[in-house]
Write a protein that holds these residues in place. Sequence first.
Motif, PDB file in Angstrom:
ATOM      1  N   TYR A  41       0.859  -1.191   0.000  1.00  0.00           N
ATOM      2  CA  TYR A  41       0.000   0.000   0.000  1.00  0.00           C
ATOM      3  C   TYR A  41       0.895   1.240   0.000  1.00  0.00           C
ATOM      4  O   TYR A  41       1.874   1.310   0.745  1.00  0.00           O
ATOM      5  CB  TYR A  41      -0.894   0.008   1.230  1.00  0.00           C
ATOM      6  CG  TYR A  41      -1.944  -1.084   1.229  1.00  0.00           C
ATOM      7  CD1 TYR A  41      -3.023  -1.044   0.343  1.00  0.00           C
ATOM      8  CD2 TYR A  41      -1.868  -2.147   2.127  1.00  0.00           C
ATOM      9  CE1 TYR A  41      -3.989  -2.035   0.343  1.00  0.00           C
ATOM     10  CE2 TYR A  41      -2.835  -3.146   2.137  1.00  0.00           C
ATOM     11  CZ  TYR A  41      -3.895  -3.085   1.246  1.00  0.00           C
ATOM     12  OH  TYR A  41      -4.848  -4.078   1.249  1.00  0.00           O
ATOM     13  N   GLU A  44       1.048   8.059   2.327  1.00  0.00           N
ATOM     14  CA  GLU A  44       0.701   9.433   1.949  1.00  0.00           C
ATOM     15  C   GLU A  44       1.899  10.113   1.289  1.00  0.00           C
ATOM     16  O   GLU A  44       3.008  10.143   1.840  1.00  0.00           O
ATOM     17  CB  GLU A  44       0.294  10.214   3.194  1.00  0.00           C
ATOM     18  CG  GLU A  44      -0.272  11.592   2.896  1.00  0.00           C
ATOM     19  CD  GLU A  44      -1.636  11.546   2.233  1.00  0.00           C
ATOM     20  OE1 GLU A  44      -1.874  12.378   1.339  1.00  0.00           O
ATOM     21  OE2 GLU A  44      -2.445  10.673   2.613  1.00  0.00           O
ATOM     22  N   GLU A  47       4.756   7.829  -4.340  1.00  0.00           N
ATOM     23  CA  GLU A  47       4.362   7.516  -5.708  1.00  0.00           C
ATOM     24  C   GLU A  47       5.405   6.615  -6.358  1.00  0.00           C
ATOM     25  O   GLU A  47       6.560   6.590  -5.936  1.00  0.00           O
ATOM     26  CB  GLU A  47       4.159   8.789  -6.535  1.00  0.00           C
ATOM     27  CG  GLU A  47       5.399   9.638  -6.676  1.00  0.00           C
ATOM     28  CD  GLU A  47       5.151  10.855  -7.559  1.00  0.00           C
ATOM     29  OE1 GLU A  47       4.254  10.786  -8.411  1.00  0.00           O
ATOM     30  OE2 GLU A  47       5.854  11.856  -7.375  1.00  0.00           O
ATOM     31  N   THR A 136      -3.373   6.387  -9.639  1.00  0.00           N
ATOM     32  CA  THR A 136      -3.052   7.286  -8.534  1.00  0.00           C
ATOM     33  C   THR A 136      -2.828   6.453  -7.281  1.00  0.00           C
ATOM     34  O   THR A 136      -3.099   5.242  -7.256  1.00  0.00           O
ATOM     35  CB  THR A 136      -4.202   8.268  -8.294  1.00  0.00           C
ATOM     36  OG1 THR A 136      -5.378   7.518  -7.893  1.00  0.00           O
ATOM     37  CG2 THR A 136      -4.521   9.059  -9.556  1.00  0.00           C
ATOM     38  N   ARG A 137      -2.336   7.093  -6.239  1.00  0.00           N
ATOM     39  CA  ARG A 137      -2.137   6.384  -4.973  1.00  0.00           C
ATOM     40  C   ARG A 137      -3.443   5.761  -4.506  1.00  0.00           C
ATOM     41  O   ARG A 137      -3.474   4.604  -4.057  1.00  0.00           O
ATOM     42  CB  ARG A 137      -1.606   7.365  -3.923  1.00  0.00           C
ATOM     43  CG  ARG A 137      -1.569   6.795  -2.509  1.00  0.00           C
ATOM     44  CD  ARG A 137      -1.048   7.803  -1.498  1.00  0.00           C
ATOM     45  NE  ARG A 137      -1.248   7.306  -0.143  1.00  0.00           N
ATOM     46  CZ  ARG A 137      -2.348   7.493   0.586  1.00  0.00           C
ATOM     47  NH1 ARG A 137      -3.369   8.186   0.066  1.00  0.00           N
ATOM     48  NH2 ARG A 137      -2.448   7.012   1.804  1.00  0.00           N
ATOM     49  N   GLU A 138      -4.529   6.483  -4.609  1.00  0.00           N
ATOM     50  CA  GLU A 138      -5.829   5.980  -4.157  1.00  0.00           C
ATOM     51  C   GLU A 138      -6.282   4.790  -4.999  1.00  0.00           C
ATOM     52  O   GLU A 138      -6.806   3.805  -4.470  1.00  0.00           O
ATOM     53  CB  GLU A 138      -6.881   7.095  -4.224  1.00  0.00           C
ATOM     54  CG  GLU A 138      -6.713   8.206  -3.199  1.00  0.00           C
ATOM     55  CD  GLU A 138      -5.546   9.134  -3.529  1.00  0.00           C
ATOM     56  OE1 GLU A 138      -5.099   9.146  -4.713  1.00  0.00           O
ATOM     57  OE2 GLU A 138      -5.063   9.841  -2.611  1.00  0.00           O
ATOM     58  N   GLU A 139      -6.065   4.871  -6.302  1.00  0.00           N
ATOM     59  CA  GLU A 139      -6.458   3.770  -7.191  1.00  0.00           C
ATOM     60  C   GLU A 139      -5.653   2.508  -6.899  1.00  0.00           C
ATOM     61  O   GLU A 139      -6.205   1.401  -6.857  1.00  0.00           O
ATOM     62  CB  GLU A 139      -6.270   4.182  -8.654  1.00  0.00           C
ATOM     63  CG  GLU A 139      -7.314   5.156  -9.180  1.00  0.00           C
ATOM     64  CD  GLU A 139      -7.049   5.550 -10.615  1.00  0.00           C
ATOM     65  OE1 GLU A 139      -8.012   5.612 -11.397  1.00  0.00           O
ATOM     66  OE2 GLU A 139      -5.869   5.799 -10.965  1.00  0.00           O
ATOM     67  N   ASN A 141      -4.037   1.655  -4.064  1.00  0.00           N
ATOM     68  CA  ASN A 141      -4.393   1.100  -2.750  1.00  0.00           C
ATOM     69  C   ASN A 141      -5.771   0.443  -2.781  1.00  0.00           C
ATOM     70  O   ASN A 141      -5.985  -0.609  -2.179  1.00  0.00           O
ATOM     71  CB  ASN A 141      -4.355   2.193  -1.689  1.00  0.00           C
ATOM     72  CG  ASN A 141      -2.937   2.620  -1.349  1.00  0.00           C
ATOM     73  OD1 ASN A 141      -1.971   1.967  -1.750  1.00  0.00           O
ATOM     74  ND2 ASN A 141      -2.793   3.711  -0.618  1.00  0.00           N
ATOM     75  N   SER A 142      -6.708   1.059  -3.483  1.00  0.00           N
ATOM     76  CA  SER A 142      -8.050   0.497  -3.593  1.00  0.00           C
ATOM     77  C   SER A 142      -8.028  -0.830  -4.348  1.00  0.00           C
ATOM     78  O   SER A 142      -8.715  -1.783  -3.976  1.00  0.00           O
ATOM     79  CB  SER A 142      -8.976   1.490  -4.292  1.00  0.00           C
ATOM     80  OG  SER A 142     -10.257   0.936  -4.490  1.00  0.00           O
TER      81      SER A 142
END
Length: 354
Positions: A41, A44, A47, A136-139, A141-142
């Motif tokens: 994961y 914050e 990248e 992206t980081r969110e994508e 991790n999700s």
Amino acid sequence: MWSILKREVKNYLKRPLFWIGIAVVVIMVFLNVGPYLNIHYLAEGEEIVNDYPEIFCDADVYDGYVPTEEGLRREVWEEQIKETLISVMEMDDTEAQSVIDEMKGMDIMTACGYLEKYRLYGTYYTYRDTAYHKGTREEINSYIAEKLENRRFSYYFSRKFADFTGVMMGFFATVLFSVLFMQDTKKNNYELLHTKPVSAENYLLGKVGGGFAVCLIILAVLNLIFFALCTLLTKNNGFDVRLTDFILATCYYILPNMLMIVSVYSLISLLFKTPLPAVPLLFIYMVYSNMGSRNAEGIYGYYGMPLAIMVRFPGSFFDTAPPPMVLPNQSFLIIASAGIIFISIRIWKRRRVY
């Protein structure tokens, strides 16, 4: 039978080449599966930096790529087709857009067939290239969380482990077993063995069992090494890793292949009174097993070959799937191996001197 089996195992354990071979296999497998141990994961502000293009089908999640949503894939693909129509087919923007509009409502295969009318071939592979994009980081991790919601990390990792271990073990076993029958097929030893009161069943099952037991030892070592590596290198990520996933993948996707290889050696050794012809034959067999083919829709890829002694898991880490009919094929390999051993026993009996 058991005395022959034990003797063969002991003979292999005494050979330095045996342990050197294991070390080489470990290194080669690690070089191929090592990148998957970097999956984690993203924190914050973290990248993944690389110079790959925005859309790249050969990248994986450890490179920062995630699957592209189906609707977006179609949009990206149509835009690429439009650019090709303008730059290659020398259409103007209006003509190219009219071709794209005509494909609305068509499924992807029908649309690819329609484009052949404009002498655009292989457009499905352009579509395939849109499967993954930089996330992206969110994508990222999700995507990882979604894939690990119902499956353990080791479930996915063990498939990649079985993929590359199966390939390396295929080549290693081919070289390793070239000496399994070497001494016994020398003229004096071969004739002497046929005068001994050992049954054909005990002799052949002992030899084949000894070779297979050696494979079990090697694979047990590999399983423990990569289970330990997977556990240690992913422990800070909160991933669930279990040894049973490695064992099951090995039993399903590797062991039947090893049994087939050692069985082929038994048959060739008795037919030609030397195991050496089996070496090029098995190398050809492995090349055949690793060949791609076309599915019912004409798409080229790896779908597995009948009686293949390799099981490959191409594709990204979280989206691997065994080839169609792989478990029936592995089961048939076991049956075929039993048949080959039976034929070998019959050959041995026909040449017996009483």
